[in-house]
Design a protein around this motif. Sequence first.
Motif, PDB file in Angstrom:
ATOM      1  N   LYS A 145      12.107  13.432   3.137  1.00  0.00           N
ATOM      2  CA  LYS A 145      12.551  13.732   4.374  1.00  0.00           C
ATOM      3  C   LYS A 145      11.297  14.276   5.415  1.00  0.00           C
ATOM      4  O   LYS A 145      11.649  14.109   6.658  1.00  0.00           O
ATOM      5  N   ASN A 146      10.778  15.292   4.808  1.00  0.00           N
ATOM      6  CA  ASN A 146       9.429  15.836   5.321  1.00  0.00           C
ATOM      7  C   ASN A 146       8.595  14.580   6.172  1.00  0.00           C
ATOM      8  O   ASN A 146       8.226  14.531   7.259  1.00  0.00           O
ATOM      9  N   ALA A 147       8.331  13.374   5.199  1.00  0.00           N
ATOM     10  CA  ALA A 147       7.495  12.395   5.736  1.00  0.00           C
ATOM     11  C   ALA A 147       8.186  11.765   6.916  1.00  0.00           C
ATOM     12  O   ALA A 147       7.561  11.416   8.074  1.00  0.00           O
ATOM     13  N   ILE A 148       9.463  11.445   6.558  1.00  0.00           N
ATOM     14  CA  ILE A 148      10.151  10.791   7.944  1.00  0.00           C
ATOM     15  C   ILE A 148      10.130  11.589   9.060  1.00  0.00           C
ATOM     16  O   ILE A 148       9.997  10.987  10.179  1.00  0.00           O
ATOM     17  N   ASP A 149      10.509  12.952   8.923  1.00  0.00           N
ATOM     18  CA  ASP A 149      10.207  13.932  10.275  1.00  0.00           C
ATOM     19  C   ASP A 149       9.029  13.494  10.850  1.00  0.00           C
ATOM     20  O   ASP A 149       9.049  13.620  12.141  1.00  0.00           O
ATOM     21  N   HIS A 150       7.968  13.845   9.927  1.00  0.00           N
ATOM     22  CA  HIS A 150       6.721  13.719  10.555  1.00  0.00           C
ATOM     23  C   HIS A 150       6.434  12.586  11.558  1.00  0.00           C
ATOM     24  O   HIS A 150       5.965  12.481  12.563  1.00  0.00           O
ATOM     25  N   ALA A 151       6.636  11.280  10.799  1.00  0.00           N
ATOM     26  CA  ALA A 151       6.290   9.889  11.261  1.00  0.00           C
ATOM     27  C   ALA A 151       7.277   9.654  12.471  1.00  0.00           C
ATOM     28  O   ALA A 151       6.947   8.599  13.142  1.00  0.00           O
TER      29      ALA A 151
ATOM     30  N   GLY B 276       2.121  18.285  19.031  1.00  0.00           N
ATOM     31  CA  GLY B 276       0.893  17.948  19.959  1.00  0.00           C
ATOM     32  C   GLY B 276      -0.619  18.123  19.296  1.00  0.00           C
ATOM     33  O   GLY B 276      -1.523  17.439  19.834  1.00  0.00           O
ATOM     34  N   ASN B 277      -0.537  18.320  18.168  1.00  0.00           N
ATOM     35  CA  ASN B 277      -1.693  18.338  17.428  1.00  0.00           C
ATOM     36  C   ASN B 277      -1.524  18.311  15.903  1.00  0.00           C
ATOM     37  O   ASN B 277      -1.622  19.055  15.106  1.00  0.00           O
ATOM     38  N   GLN B 278      -1.036  17.060  15.478  1.00  0.00           N
ATOM     39  CA  GLN B 278      -0.710  16.409  14.260  1.00  0.00           C
ATOM     40  C   GLN B 278      -1.890  16.757  13.338  1.00  0.00           C
ATOM     41  O   GLN B 278      -2.991  16.451  13.766  1.00  0.00           O
ATOM     42  N   ALA B 279      -1.551  17.131  12.057  1.00  0.00           N
ATOM     43  CA  ALA B 279      -2.609  17.210  11.000  1.00  0.00           C
ATOM     44  C   ALA B 279      -3.059  15.827  10.656  1.00  0.00           C
ATOM     45  O   ALA B 279      -2.210  14.951  10.881  1.00  0.00           O
ATOM     46  N   PRO B 280      -4.387  15.832  10.184  1.00  0.00           N
ATOM     47  CA  PRO B 280      -5.024  14.437   9.913  1.00  0.00           C
ATOM     48  C   PRO B 280      -4.062  13.527   8.811  1.00  0.00           C
ATOM     49  O   PRO B 280      -3.989  12.548   8.954  1.00  0.00           O
ATOM     50  N   ALA B 281      -3.277  14.222   7.756  1.00  0.00           N
ATOM     51  CA  ALA B 281      -2.511  13.606   7.009  1.00  0.00           C
ATOM     52  C   ALA B 281      -1.498  12.903   7.602  1.00  0.00           C
ATOM     53  O   ALA B 281      -0.990  11.959   7.387  1.00  0.00           O
ATOM     54  N   VAL B 282      -0.855  13.777   8.708  1.00  0.00           N
ATOM     55  CA  VAL B 282       0.243  13.150   9.344  1.00  0.00           C
ATOM     56  C   VAL B 282      -0.150  11.863  10.386  1.00  0.00           C
ATOM     57  O   VAL B 282       0.506  10.971  10.278  1.00  0.00           O
ATOM     58  N   LYS B 283      -1.517  11.838  10.715  1.00  0.00           N
ATOM     59  CA  LYS B 283      -2.006  10.776  11.693  1.00  0.00           C
ATOM     60  C   LYS B 283      -2.242   9.641  10.670  1.00  0.00           C
ATOM     61  O   LYS B 283      -1.874   8.506  11.341  1.00  0.00           O
ATOM     62  N   ARG B 284      -2.663  10.044   9.550  1.00  0.00           N
ATOM     63  CA  ARG B 284      -2.967   8.657   8.533  1.00  0.00           C
ATOM     64  C   ARG B 284      -1.699   8.167   8.312  1.00  0.00           C
ATOM     65  O   ARG B 284      -1.294   7.135   8.275  1.00  0.00           O
TER      66      ARG B 284
ATOM     67  N   LYS C 253       0.955  -1.243   0.014  1.00  0.00           N
ATOM     68  CA  LYS C 253       0.048   0.037   0.024  1.00  0.00           C
ATOM     69  C   LYS C 253       0.791   1.133  -0.022  1.00  0.00           C
ATOM     70  O   LYS C 253       1.725   1.326   0.992  1.00  0.00           O
ATOM     71  N   GLN C 254       0.605   2.019  -0.887  1.00  0.00           N
ATOM     72  CA  GLN C 254       1.545   3.251  -1.109  1.00  0.00           C
ATOM     73  C   GLN C 254       0.971   4.351   0.039  1.00  0.00           C
ATOM     74  O   GLN C 254      -0.354   4.534   0.185  1.00  0.00           O
ATOM     75  N   SER C 255       1.900   4.751   0.961  1.00  0.00           N
ATOM     76  CA  SER C 255       1.644   6.000   1.663  1.00  0.00           C
ATOM     77  C   SER C 255       2.044   7.132   1.066  1.00  0.00           C
ATOM     78  O   SER C 255       2.964   7.437   0.944  1.00  0.00           O
ATOM     79  N   LEU C 256       0.929   8.049   0.900  1.00  0.00           N
ATOM     80  CA  LEU C 256       1.009   9.099   0.337  1.00  0.00           C
ATOM     81  C   LEU C 256       1.602  10.347   1.212  1.00  0.00           C
ATOM     82  O   LEU C 256       1.491  10.345   2.366  1.00  0.00           O
ATOM     83  N   ILE C 257       2.491  11.135   0.571  1.00  0.00           N
ATOM     84  CA  ILE C 257       3.339  11.889   1.321  1.00  0.00           C
ATOM     85  C   ILE C 257       3.277  13.468   0.904  1.00  0.00           C
ATOM     86  O   ILE C 257       3.701  14.327   1.443  1.00  0.00           O
ATOM     87  N   GLY C 258       2.558  13.789  -0.438  1.00  0.00           N
ATOM     88  CA  GLY C 258       2.315  14.908  -0.872  1.00  0.00           C
ATOM     89  C   GLY C 258       1.460  15.731  -0.348  1.00  0.00           C
ATOM     90  O   GLY C 258       1.625  17.171  -0.533  1.00  0.00           O
TER      91      GLY C 258
ATOM     92  N   LEU D   1       1.356  16.395   3.064  1.00  0.00           N
ATOM     93  CA  LEU D   1       1.715  16.327   4.334  1.00  0.00           C
ATOM     94  C   LEU D   1       2.273  17.906   4.544  1.00  0.00           C
ATOM     95  O   LEU D   1       2.764  18.544   3.801  1.00  0.00           O
ATOM     96  N   PRO D   2       1.820  18.674   5.748  1.00  0.00           N
ATOM     97  CA  PRO D   2       2.308  20.004   5.775  1.00  0.00           C
ATOM     98  C   PRO D   2       3.811  20.185   5.821  1.00  0.00           C
ATOM     99  O   PRO D   2       4.356  18.710   6.287  1.00  0.00           O
ATOM    100  N   LEU D   3       4.600  21.126   5.898  1.00  0.00           N
ATOM    101  CA  LEU D   3       6.021  21.194   6.443  1.00  0.00           C
ATOM    102  C   LEU D   3       6.008  20.564   7.767  1.00  0.00           C
ATOM    103  O   LEU D   3       5.221  21.140   8.753  1.00  0.00           O
ATOM    104  N   TYR D   4       7.106  19.910   8.314  1.00  0.00           N
ATOM    105  CA  TYR D   4       7.066  19.647   9.460  1.00  0.00           C
ATOM    106  C   TYR D   4       7.495  20.865  10.423  1.00  0.00           C
ATOM    107  O   TYR D   4       8.526  21.580   9.903  1.00  0.00           O
TER     108      TYR D   4
END
Length: 184
Positions: free
Chosen positions: A88-94, A53-61, A37-42, A44-47
């Motif tokens: 790198k942004n996706a890695i930082d978020h997760a 403390g209040n991550q965006a829905p895309a980050v939680k997904r 399953k591809q995890s979409l990263i486009g 995501l807000p900038l980290y």
Amino acid sequence: MSQYRIAIVIGSLRRDSFNRKLAGAVMRLAPPELTFKQSLIGDLPLYNQDDDGNQAPAVKRLKSEITNAHGLLFVTPEYNRSMPGVLKNAIDHASRPYGANAWAGKPAGVIGASLGAAGTAMAQQHLRNTLAYLDVPTLGQPEAFIHVKEGLFDENGDIGIEDTRKFLQNWMDHYVAWVKKLAV
């Protein structure tokens, strides 16, 4: 375990990306006990640490997809001798907030394709350094730096060059063994 869920993270947002095509072709080389399953990263807000403390829905997904995966497959181009910023942004978020690293312990494979003869060697090395810090056991050998040239992908999107297909099948066989050995 009879089924292994693999999260694919593609480091390119371009619709006709060589790495998106490579991801599709490599998935078709896997045995049926791996599902992808591809995890979409486009989206995501900038980290920004202020948002931990209040991550965006895309980050939680994204974090949920990574948490629920048994393994990871990173397929990345090389931008300016490193991994793309979106990756790198996706890695930082997760990996955040501190102590809530979704990547930790997930067996990973890293591949990439480029027009350059060196493939994506520098991007993969930078990615591997980051993954090592985040406690992601990453398949070391064989490495796969795919040189994009005429005929690499056939009309169905599969690998059209026989030697490259055999090489990538060998890579996939090693990756499957890696996931089976380390997945929990």
